[in-house]
Design a protein around this motif. Structure first.
Motif, mmCIF file in Angstrom:
data_model
loop_
_atom_site.group_PDB
_atom_site.id
_atom_site.type_symbol
_atom_site.label_atom_id
_atom_site.label_comp_id
_atom_site.label_asym_id
_atom_site.label_seq_id
_atom_site.Cartn_x
_atom_site.Cartn_y
_atom_site.Cartn_z
ATOM 1 N N VAL A 1 -18.130 60.549 85.393
ATOM 2 C CA VAL A 1 -16.875 61.179 85.839
ATOM 3 C C VAL A 1 -16.787 61.176 87.358
ATOM 4 O O VAL A 1 -15.753 60.839 87.956
ATOM 5 C CB VAL A 1 -16.755 62.615 85.284
ATOM 6 N N SER A 2 -17.889 61.564 88.014
ATOM 7 C CA SER A 2 -17.901 61.593 89.480
ATOM 8 C C SER A 2 -17.742 60.192 90.064
ATOM 9 O O SER A 2 -17.116 60.013 91.115
ATOM 10 C CB SER A 2 -19.192 62.241 89.983
ATOM 11 N N VAL A 3 -18.316 59.159 89.368
ATOM 12 C CA VAL A 3 -18.165 57.782 89.838
ATOM 13 C C VAL A 3 -16.700 57.358 89.748
ATOM 14 O O VAL A 3 -16.157 56.746 90.689
ATOM 15 C CB VAL A 3 -19.055 56.828 89.019
ATOM 16 N N ILE A 4 -16.042 57.702 88.637
ATOM 17 C CA ILE A 4 -14.627 57.327 88.468
ATOM 18 C C ILE A 4 -13.773 57.991 89.539
ATOM 19 O O ILE A 4 -12.903 57.365 90.160
ATOM 20 C CB ILE A 4 -14.140 57.699 87.054
ATOM 21 N N ARG A 5 -14.005 59.278 89.772
ATOM 22 C CA ARG A 5 -13.220 59.994 90.781
ATOM 23 C C ARG A 5 -13.475 59.416 92.171
ATOM 24 O O ARG A 5 -12.570 59.324 92.999
ATOM 25 C CB ARG A 5 -13.550 61.481 90.755
ATOM 26 N N GLY A 6 -14.703 59.004 92.417
ATOM 27 C CA GLY A 6 -14.994 58.406 93.721
ATOM 28 C C GLY A 6 -14.223 57.113 93.934
ATOM 29 O O GLY A 6 -13.712 56.850 95.030
ATOM 30 N N VAL A 7 -14.131 56.286 92.887
ATOM 31 C CA VAL A 7 -13.387 55.033 92.994
ATOM 32 C C VAL A 7 -11.897 55.320 93.179
ATOM 33 O O VAL A 7 -11.211 54.669 94.001
ATOM 34 C CB VAL A 7 -13.617 54.161 91.752
ATOM 35 N N ILE A 8 -11.384 56.309 92.422
ATOM 36 C CA ILE A 8 -9.961 56.677 92.558
ATOM 37 C C ILE A 8 -9.658 57.142 93.978
ATOM 38 O O ILE A 8 -8.636 56.758 94.579
ATOM 39 C CB ILE A 8 -9.587 57.752 91.524
ATOM 40 N N ASP A 9 -10.530 57.976 94.535
ATOM 41 C CA ASP A 9 -10.341 58.468 95.917
ATOM 42 C C ASP A 9 -10.342 57.323 96.920
ATOM 43 O O ASP A 9 -9.575 57.325 97.889
ATOM 44 C CB ASP A 9 -11.424 59.472 96.271
ATOM 45 N N SER A 10 -11.233 56.298 96.671
ATOM 46 C CA SER A 10 -11.305 55.184 97.621
ATOM 47 C C SER A 10 -10.051 54.321 97.592
ATOM 48 O O SER A 10 -9.764 53.586 98.549
ATOM 49 C CB SER A 10 -12.534 54.326 97.322
ATOM 50 N N MET A 11 -9.303 54.391 96.496
ATOM 51 C CA MET A 11 -8.088 53.583 96.352
ATOM 52 C C MET A 11 -6.832 54.402 96.607
ATOM 53 O O MET A 11 -5.714 53.923 96.357
ATOM 54 C CB MET A 11 -8.035 52.978 94.935
ATOM 55 N N ARG A 12 -6.982 55.632 97.119
ATOM 56 C CA ARG A 12 -5.840 56.544 97.295
ATOM 57 C C ARG A 12 -4.772 55.955 98.228
ATOM 58 O O ARG A 12 -3.577 56.040 97.953
ATOM 59 C CB ARG A 12 -6.329 57.886 97.833
ATOM 60 N N ILE A 13 -5.227 55.353 99.329
ATOM 61 C CA ILE A 13 -4.271 54.837 100.314
ATOM 62 C C ILE A 13 -3.417 53.731 99.693
ATOM 63 O O ILE A 13 -2.195 53.701 99.850
ATOM 64 C CB ILE A 13 -5.014 54.330 101.567
ATOM 65 N N LYS A 14 -4.067 52.769 98.981
ATOM 66 C CA LYS A 14 -3.325 51.683 98.344
ATOM 67 C C LYS A 14 -2.349 52.229 97.314
ATOM 68 O O LYS A 14 -1.225 51.716 97.169
ATOM 69 C CB LYS A 14 -4.278 50.696 97.680
#
Length: 492
Positions: free
Chosen positions: A348-361
């Motif tokens: 879950v934390s890995v998924i949220r981390g990836v989502i956060d990294s793509m927030r700007i796009k």
């Protein structure tokens, strides 16, 4: 049957025995009479020699002791005999009585009464002669020895000689009957004996025939200790070694074909890889070269145009850099250079981390990624590589989402298996292309992929990572979009 060893051996022995019987009969017909006559001739001479020996030792041959000796000799050889003194008076006779006395007197006088014809002289010595004669009335044949003794007396010895021809004929018939009986018995015996030897030979021949057809299951099961038994054991050993050798050759052949196929596949992949890389690099290189030449020649007239040229060059160089990095990562995964480091982590934390990294796009495109999971969910896998899978899925979804701007990430757990899925609204992937999207450089919509900088490598990286983990992955068309998924172990 007529080509078998037993048949040929039986026929050969029958022929040999038949020839032997025929030769024996012919030999008997020619030589048996002579042999018989020779034996009679020797016998009558032995009687004469015995009488001569007695006469030389004792002049009074009519003594009782000499009479006993003479009688014993006559009985032993079956001879008739008469002795005359010097005055032609008979002093001893055995066998034929007066008839032989008369025959002796006739011989002295040269008469040949009661004989068919004149006697035939067979042998003649210093003091004796042997002749053959035949009685006129009875047709019986005799050998007669007439001799003068050292004492001055005369001896006449007579020995009956059977009809040679009749005796030989009887003997030949007897031997023929015996030979035929022996031939039949021998033939039956040979057939029984040859079967004892030909049966295992035929068994060995059948085994060898099956071996020639690569059937090695049949074995020789006899327990003979002779040469056939040795041959049978050798056939069994040969069968086992041939089976092992052929098995090894087949395995080697399979490995060789596998290696050849693998080499052909690698050659094909290399050619395809070079072709795809060349194709992917051709456009950015051409753009970079064109815009760089424009800057060099000063074709732009204001700073805004110059900045645009520089932005294009930087963007295309970034795409090239991204593609090269992805290719290197994919090659390392396919060649097994990046080992899977299994560990327990919170997906879950890995998924949220990836989502956060793509927030700007996401904000630039106006897309919101829906993910409602809050509690930690632990899985066993390589955290870094699984993060790459999630990143590629979300990046792919972001590039293909339609105007509804819907992207959903879900987690489902069942029987210790966790499934992570990424859904994006948009057009379905053609059904006949679902299997191809995992191949390197494959693009369903090449123009659109080029627009966002895609190169068809991301899903190939997903495939390589999941196959290294030996876990399932896939894609499904939904009524309003497309859903990609992968599975992990949620239990130790």
């Amino acid at each position: 049957m007529r080509h078998s060893i037993g048949f040929k051996l039986t026929i050969s022995i029958i022929v040999i025995m038949s020839l032997a019987i025929a030769l024996a009969g012919a030999f008997g017909s020619v030589y048996l009479g002579k042999y018989y006559a020779g034996k009679k001739q020797k016998s009558i001479k032995k009687v004469y020699e015995k009488v001569k020996s007695i006469s030389s030792k004792d002049v009074d041959i009519s003594s009782s002791e000499n009479i006993v000796r003479l009688t014993a000799v006559c009985e032993k050889y079956g001879a008739s005999m008469v002795l005359f003194d010097s005055s032609w008076s008979p002093i001893y006779e055995y066998g034929s009585g007066n008839m032989l006395i008369l025959r002796g007197k006739d011989m002295i006088l040269g008469n040949n009464r009661e004989q068919k014809e004149a006697p035939e002289i067979i042998e003649e010595g210093k003091n004796y002669k042997i002749q053959s004669t035949e009685e006129e009335e009875s047709s019986r044949k005799y050998y007669e020895l007439f001799a003068t003794l050292p004492s001055g007396g005369i001896v006449l010895i007579r020995m009956s000689v059977e009809n040679f021809e009749e005796s030989i004929s009887i003997s030949n018939k007897f031997y023929l009957v015996v030979g035929i009986v022996l031939l039949i018995l021998t033939t039956l015996t040979i057939i029984l004996i040859t079967r004892r030897y030909t049966k295992p030979v035929l068994q060995l021949a059948e085994i060898s025939k099956k071996m020639s057809d690569l059937d090695f299951d049949t074995k020789y099961e006899g327990n003979r200790k002779d040469e056939i038994g040795v041959l049978g054991e050798s056939m069994n050993e040969l069968s086992e070694k041939l089976e092992e050798t052929i098995t090894d050759l087949k395995n080697a052949n399979v490995e060789l074909h596998r290696d050849i196929e693998q080499k052909e596949q690698m050659d094909e992949m290399r050619k395809e890889f070079i072709s795809n890389v060349s194709h992917e690099l051709k456009t950015p290189i051409a753009l970079i070269q064109g815009y760089a030449e424009g800057l060099q020649e000063g074709v732009m007239e204001n700073p805004e145009d110059m900045q645009y040229y520089c932005d294009v060059i930087v963007d295309e160089a970034g795409k090239m850099n991204k593609m090269v990095k992805q290719l290197l990562n994919l090659i390392q995964l396919e060649q097994g250079e990046n080992a899977v480091q299994m560990e327990r982590f919170d997906v879950v934390s890995v998924i949220r981390g990836v989502i956060d990294s793509m927030r700007i796009k996401c904000e630039e495109q106006g897309v919101t990624i829906a993910f409602s999971e809050e509690k930690p969910v632990y899985v066993w896998a390589d955290e870094f590589q699984i993060e790459q899978v999630i990143t590629n899925y979300l990046s792919n979804a972001l590039h293909h989402v339609d105007k509804t701007k819907k992207i959903k990430v879900k987690i489902l757990s069942k029987d210790g298996i966790l499934r992570v899925s990424v859904f994006n609204s948009g057009e379905n992937i053609p059904q006949d292309e679902l299997e191809n999207i995992w191949e390197k450089f494959y693009k369903v919509d090449k123009a659109r992929t080029r627009a966002y900088g895609g190169n068809g490598i991301g899903l190939s990286i997903v495939k390589a990572i999941m196959e290294r983990h030996e876990k399932n992955y896939g894609v499904e068309n939904k009524p309003d979009g497309v859903e990609f998924w992968f599975e992990l172990d949620a239990q130790a």
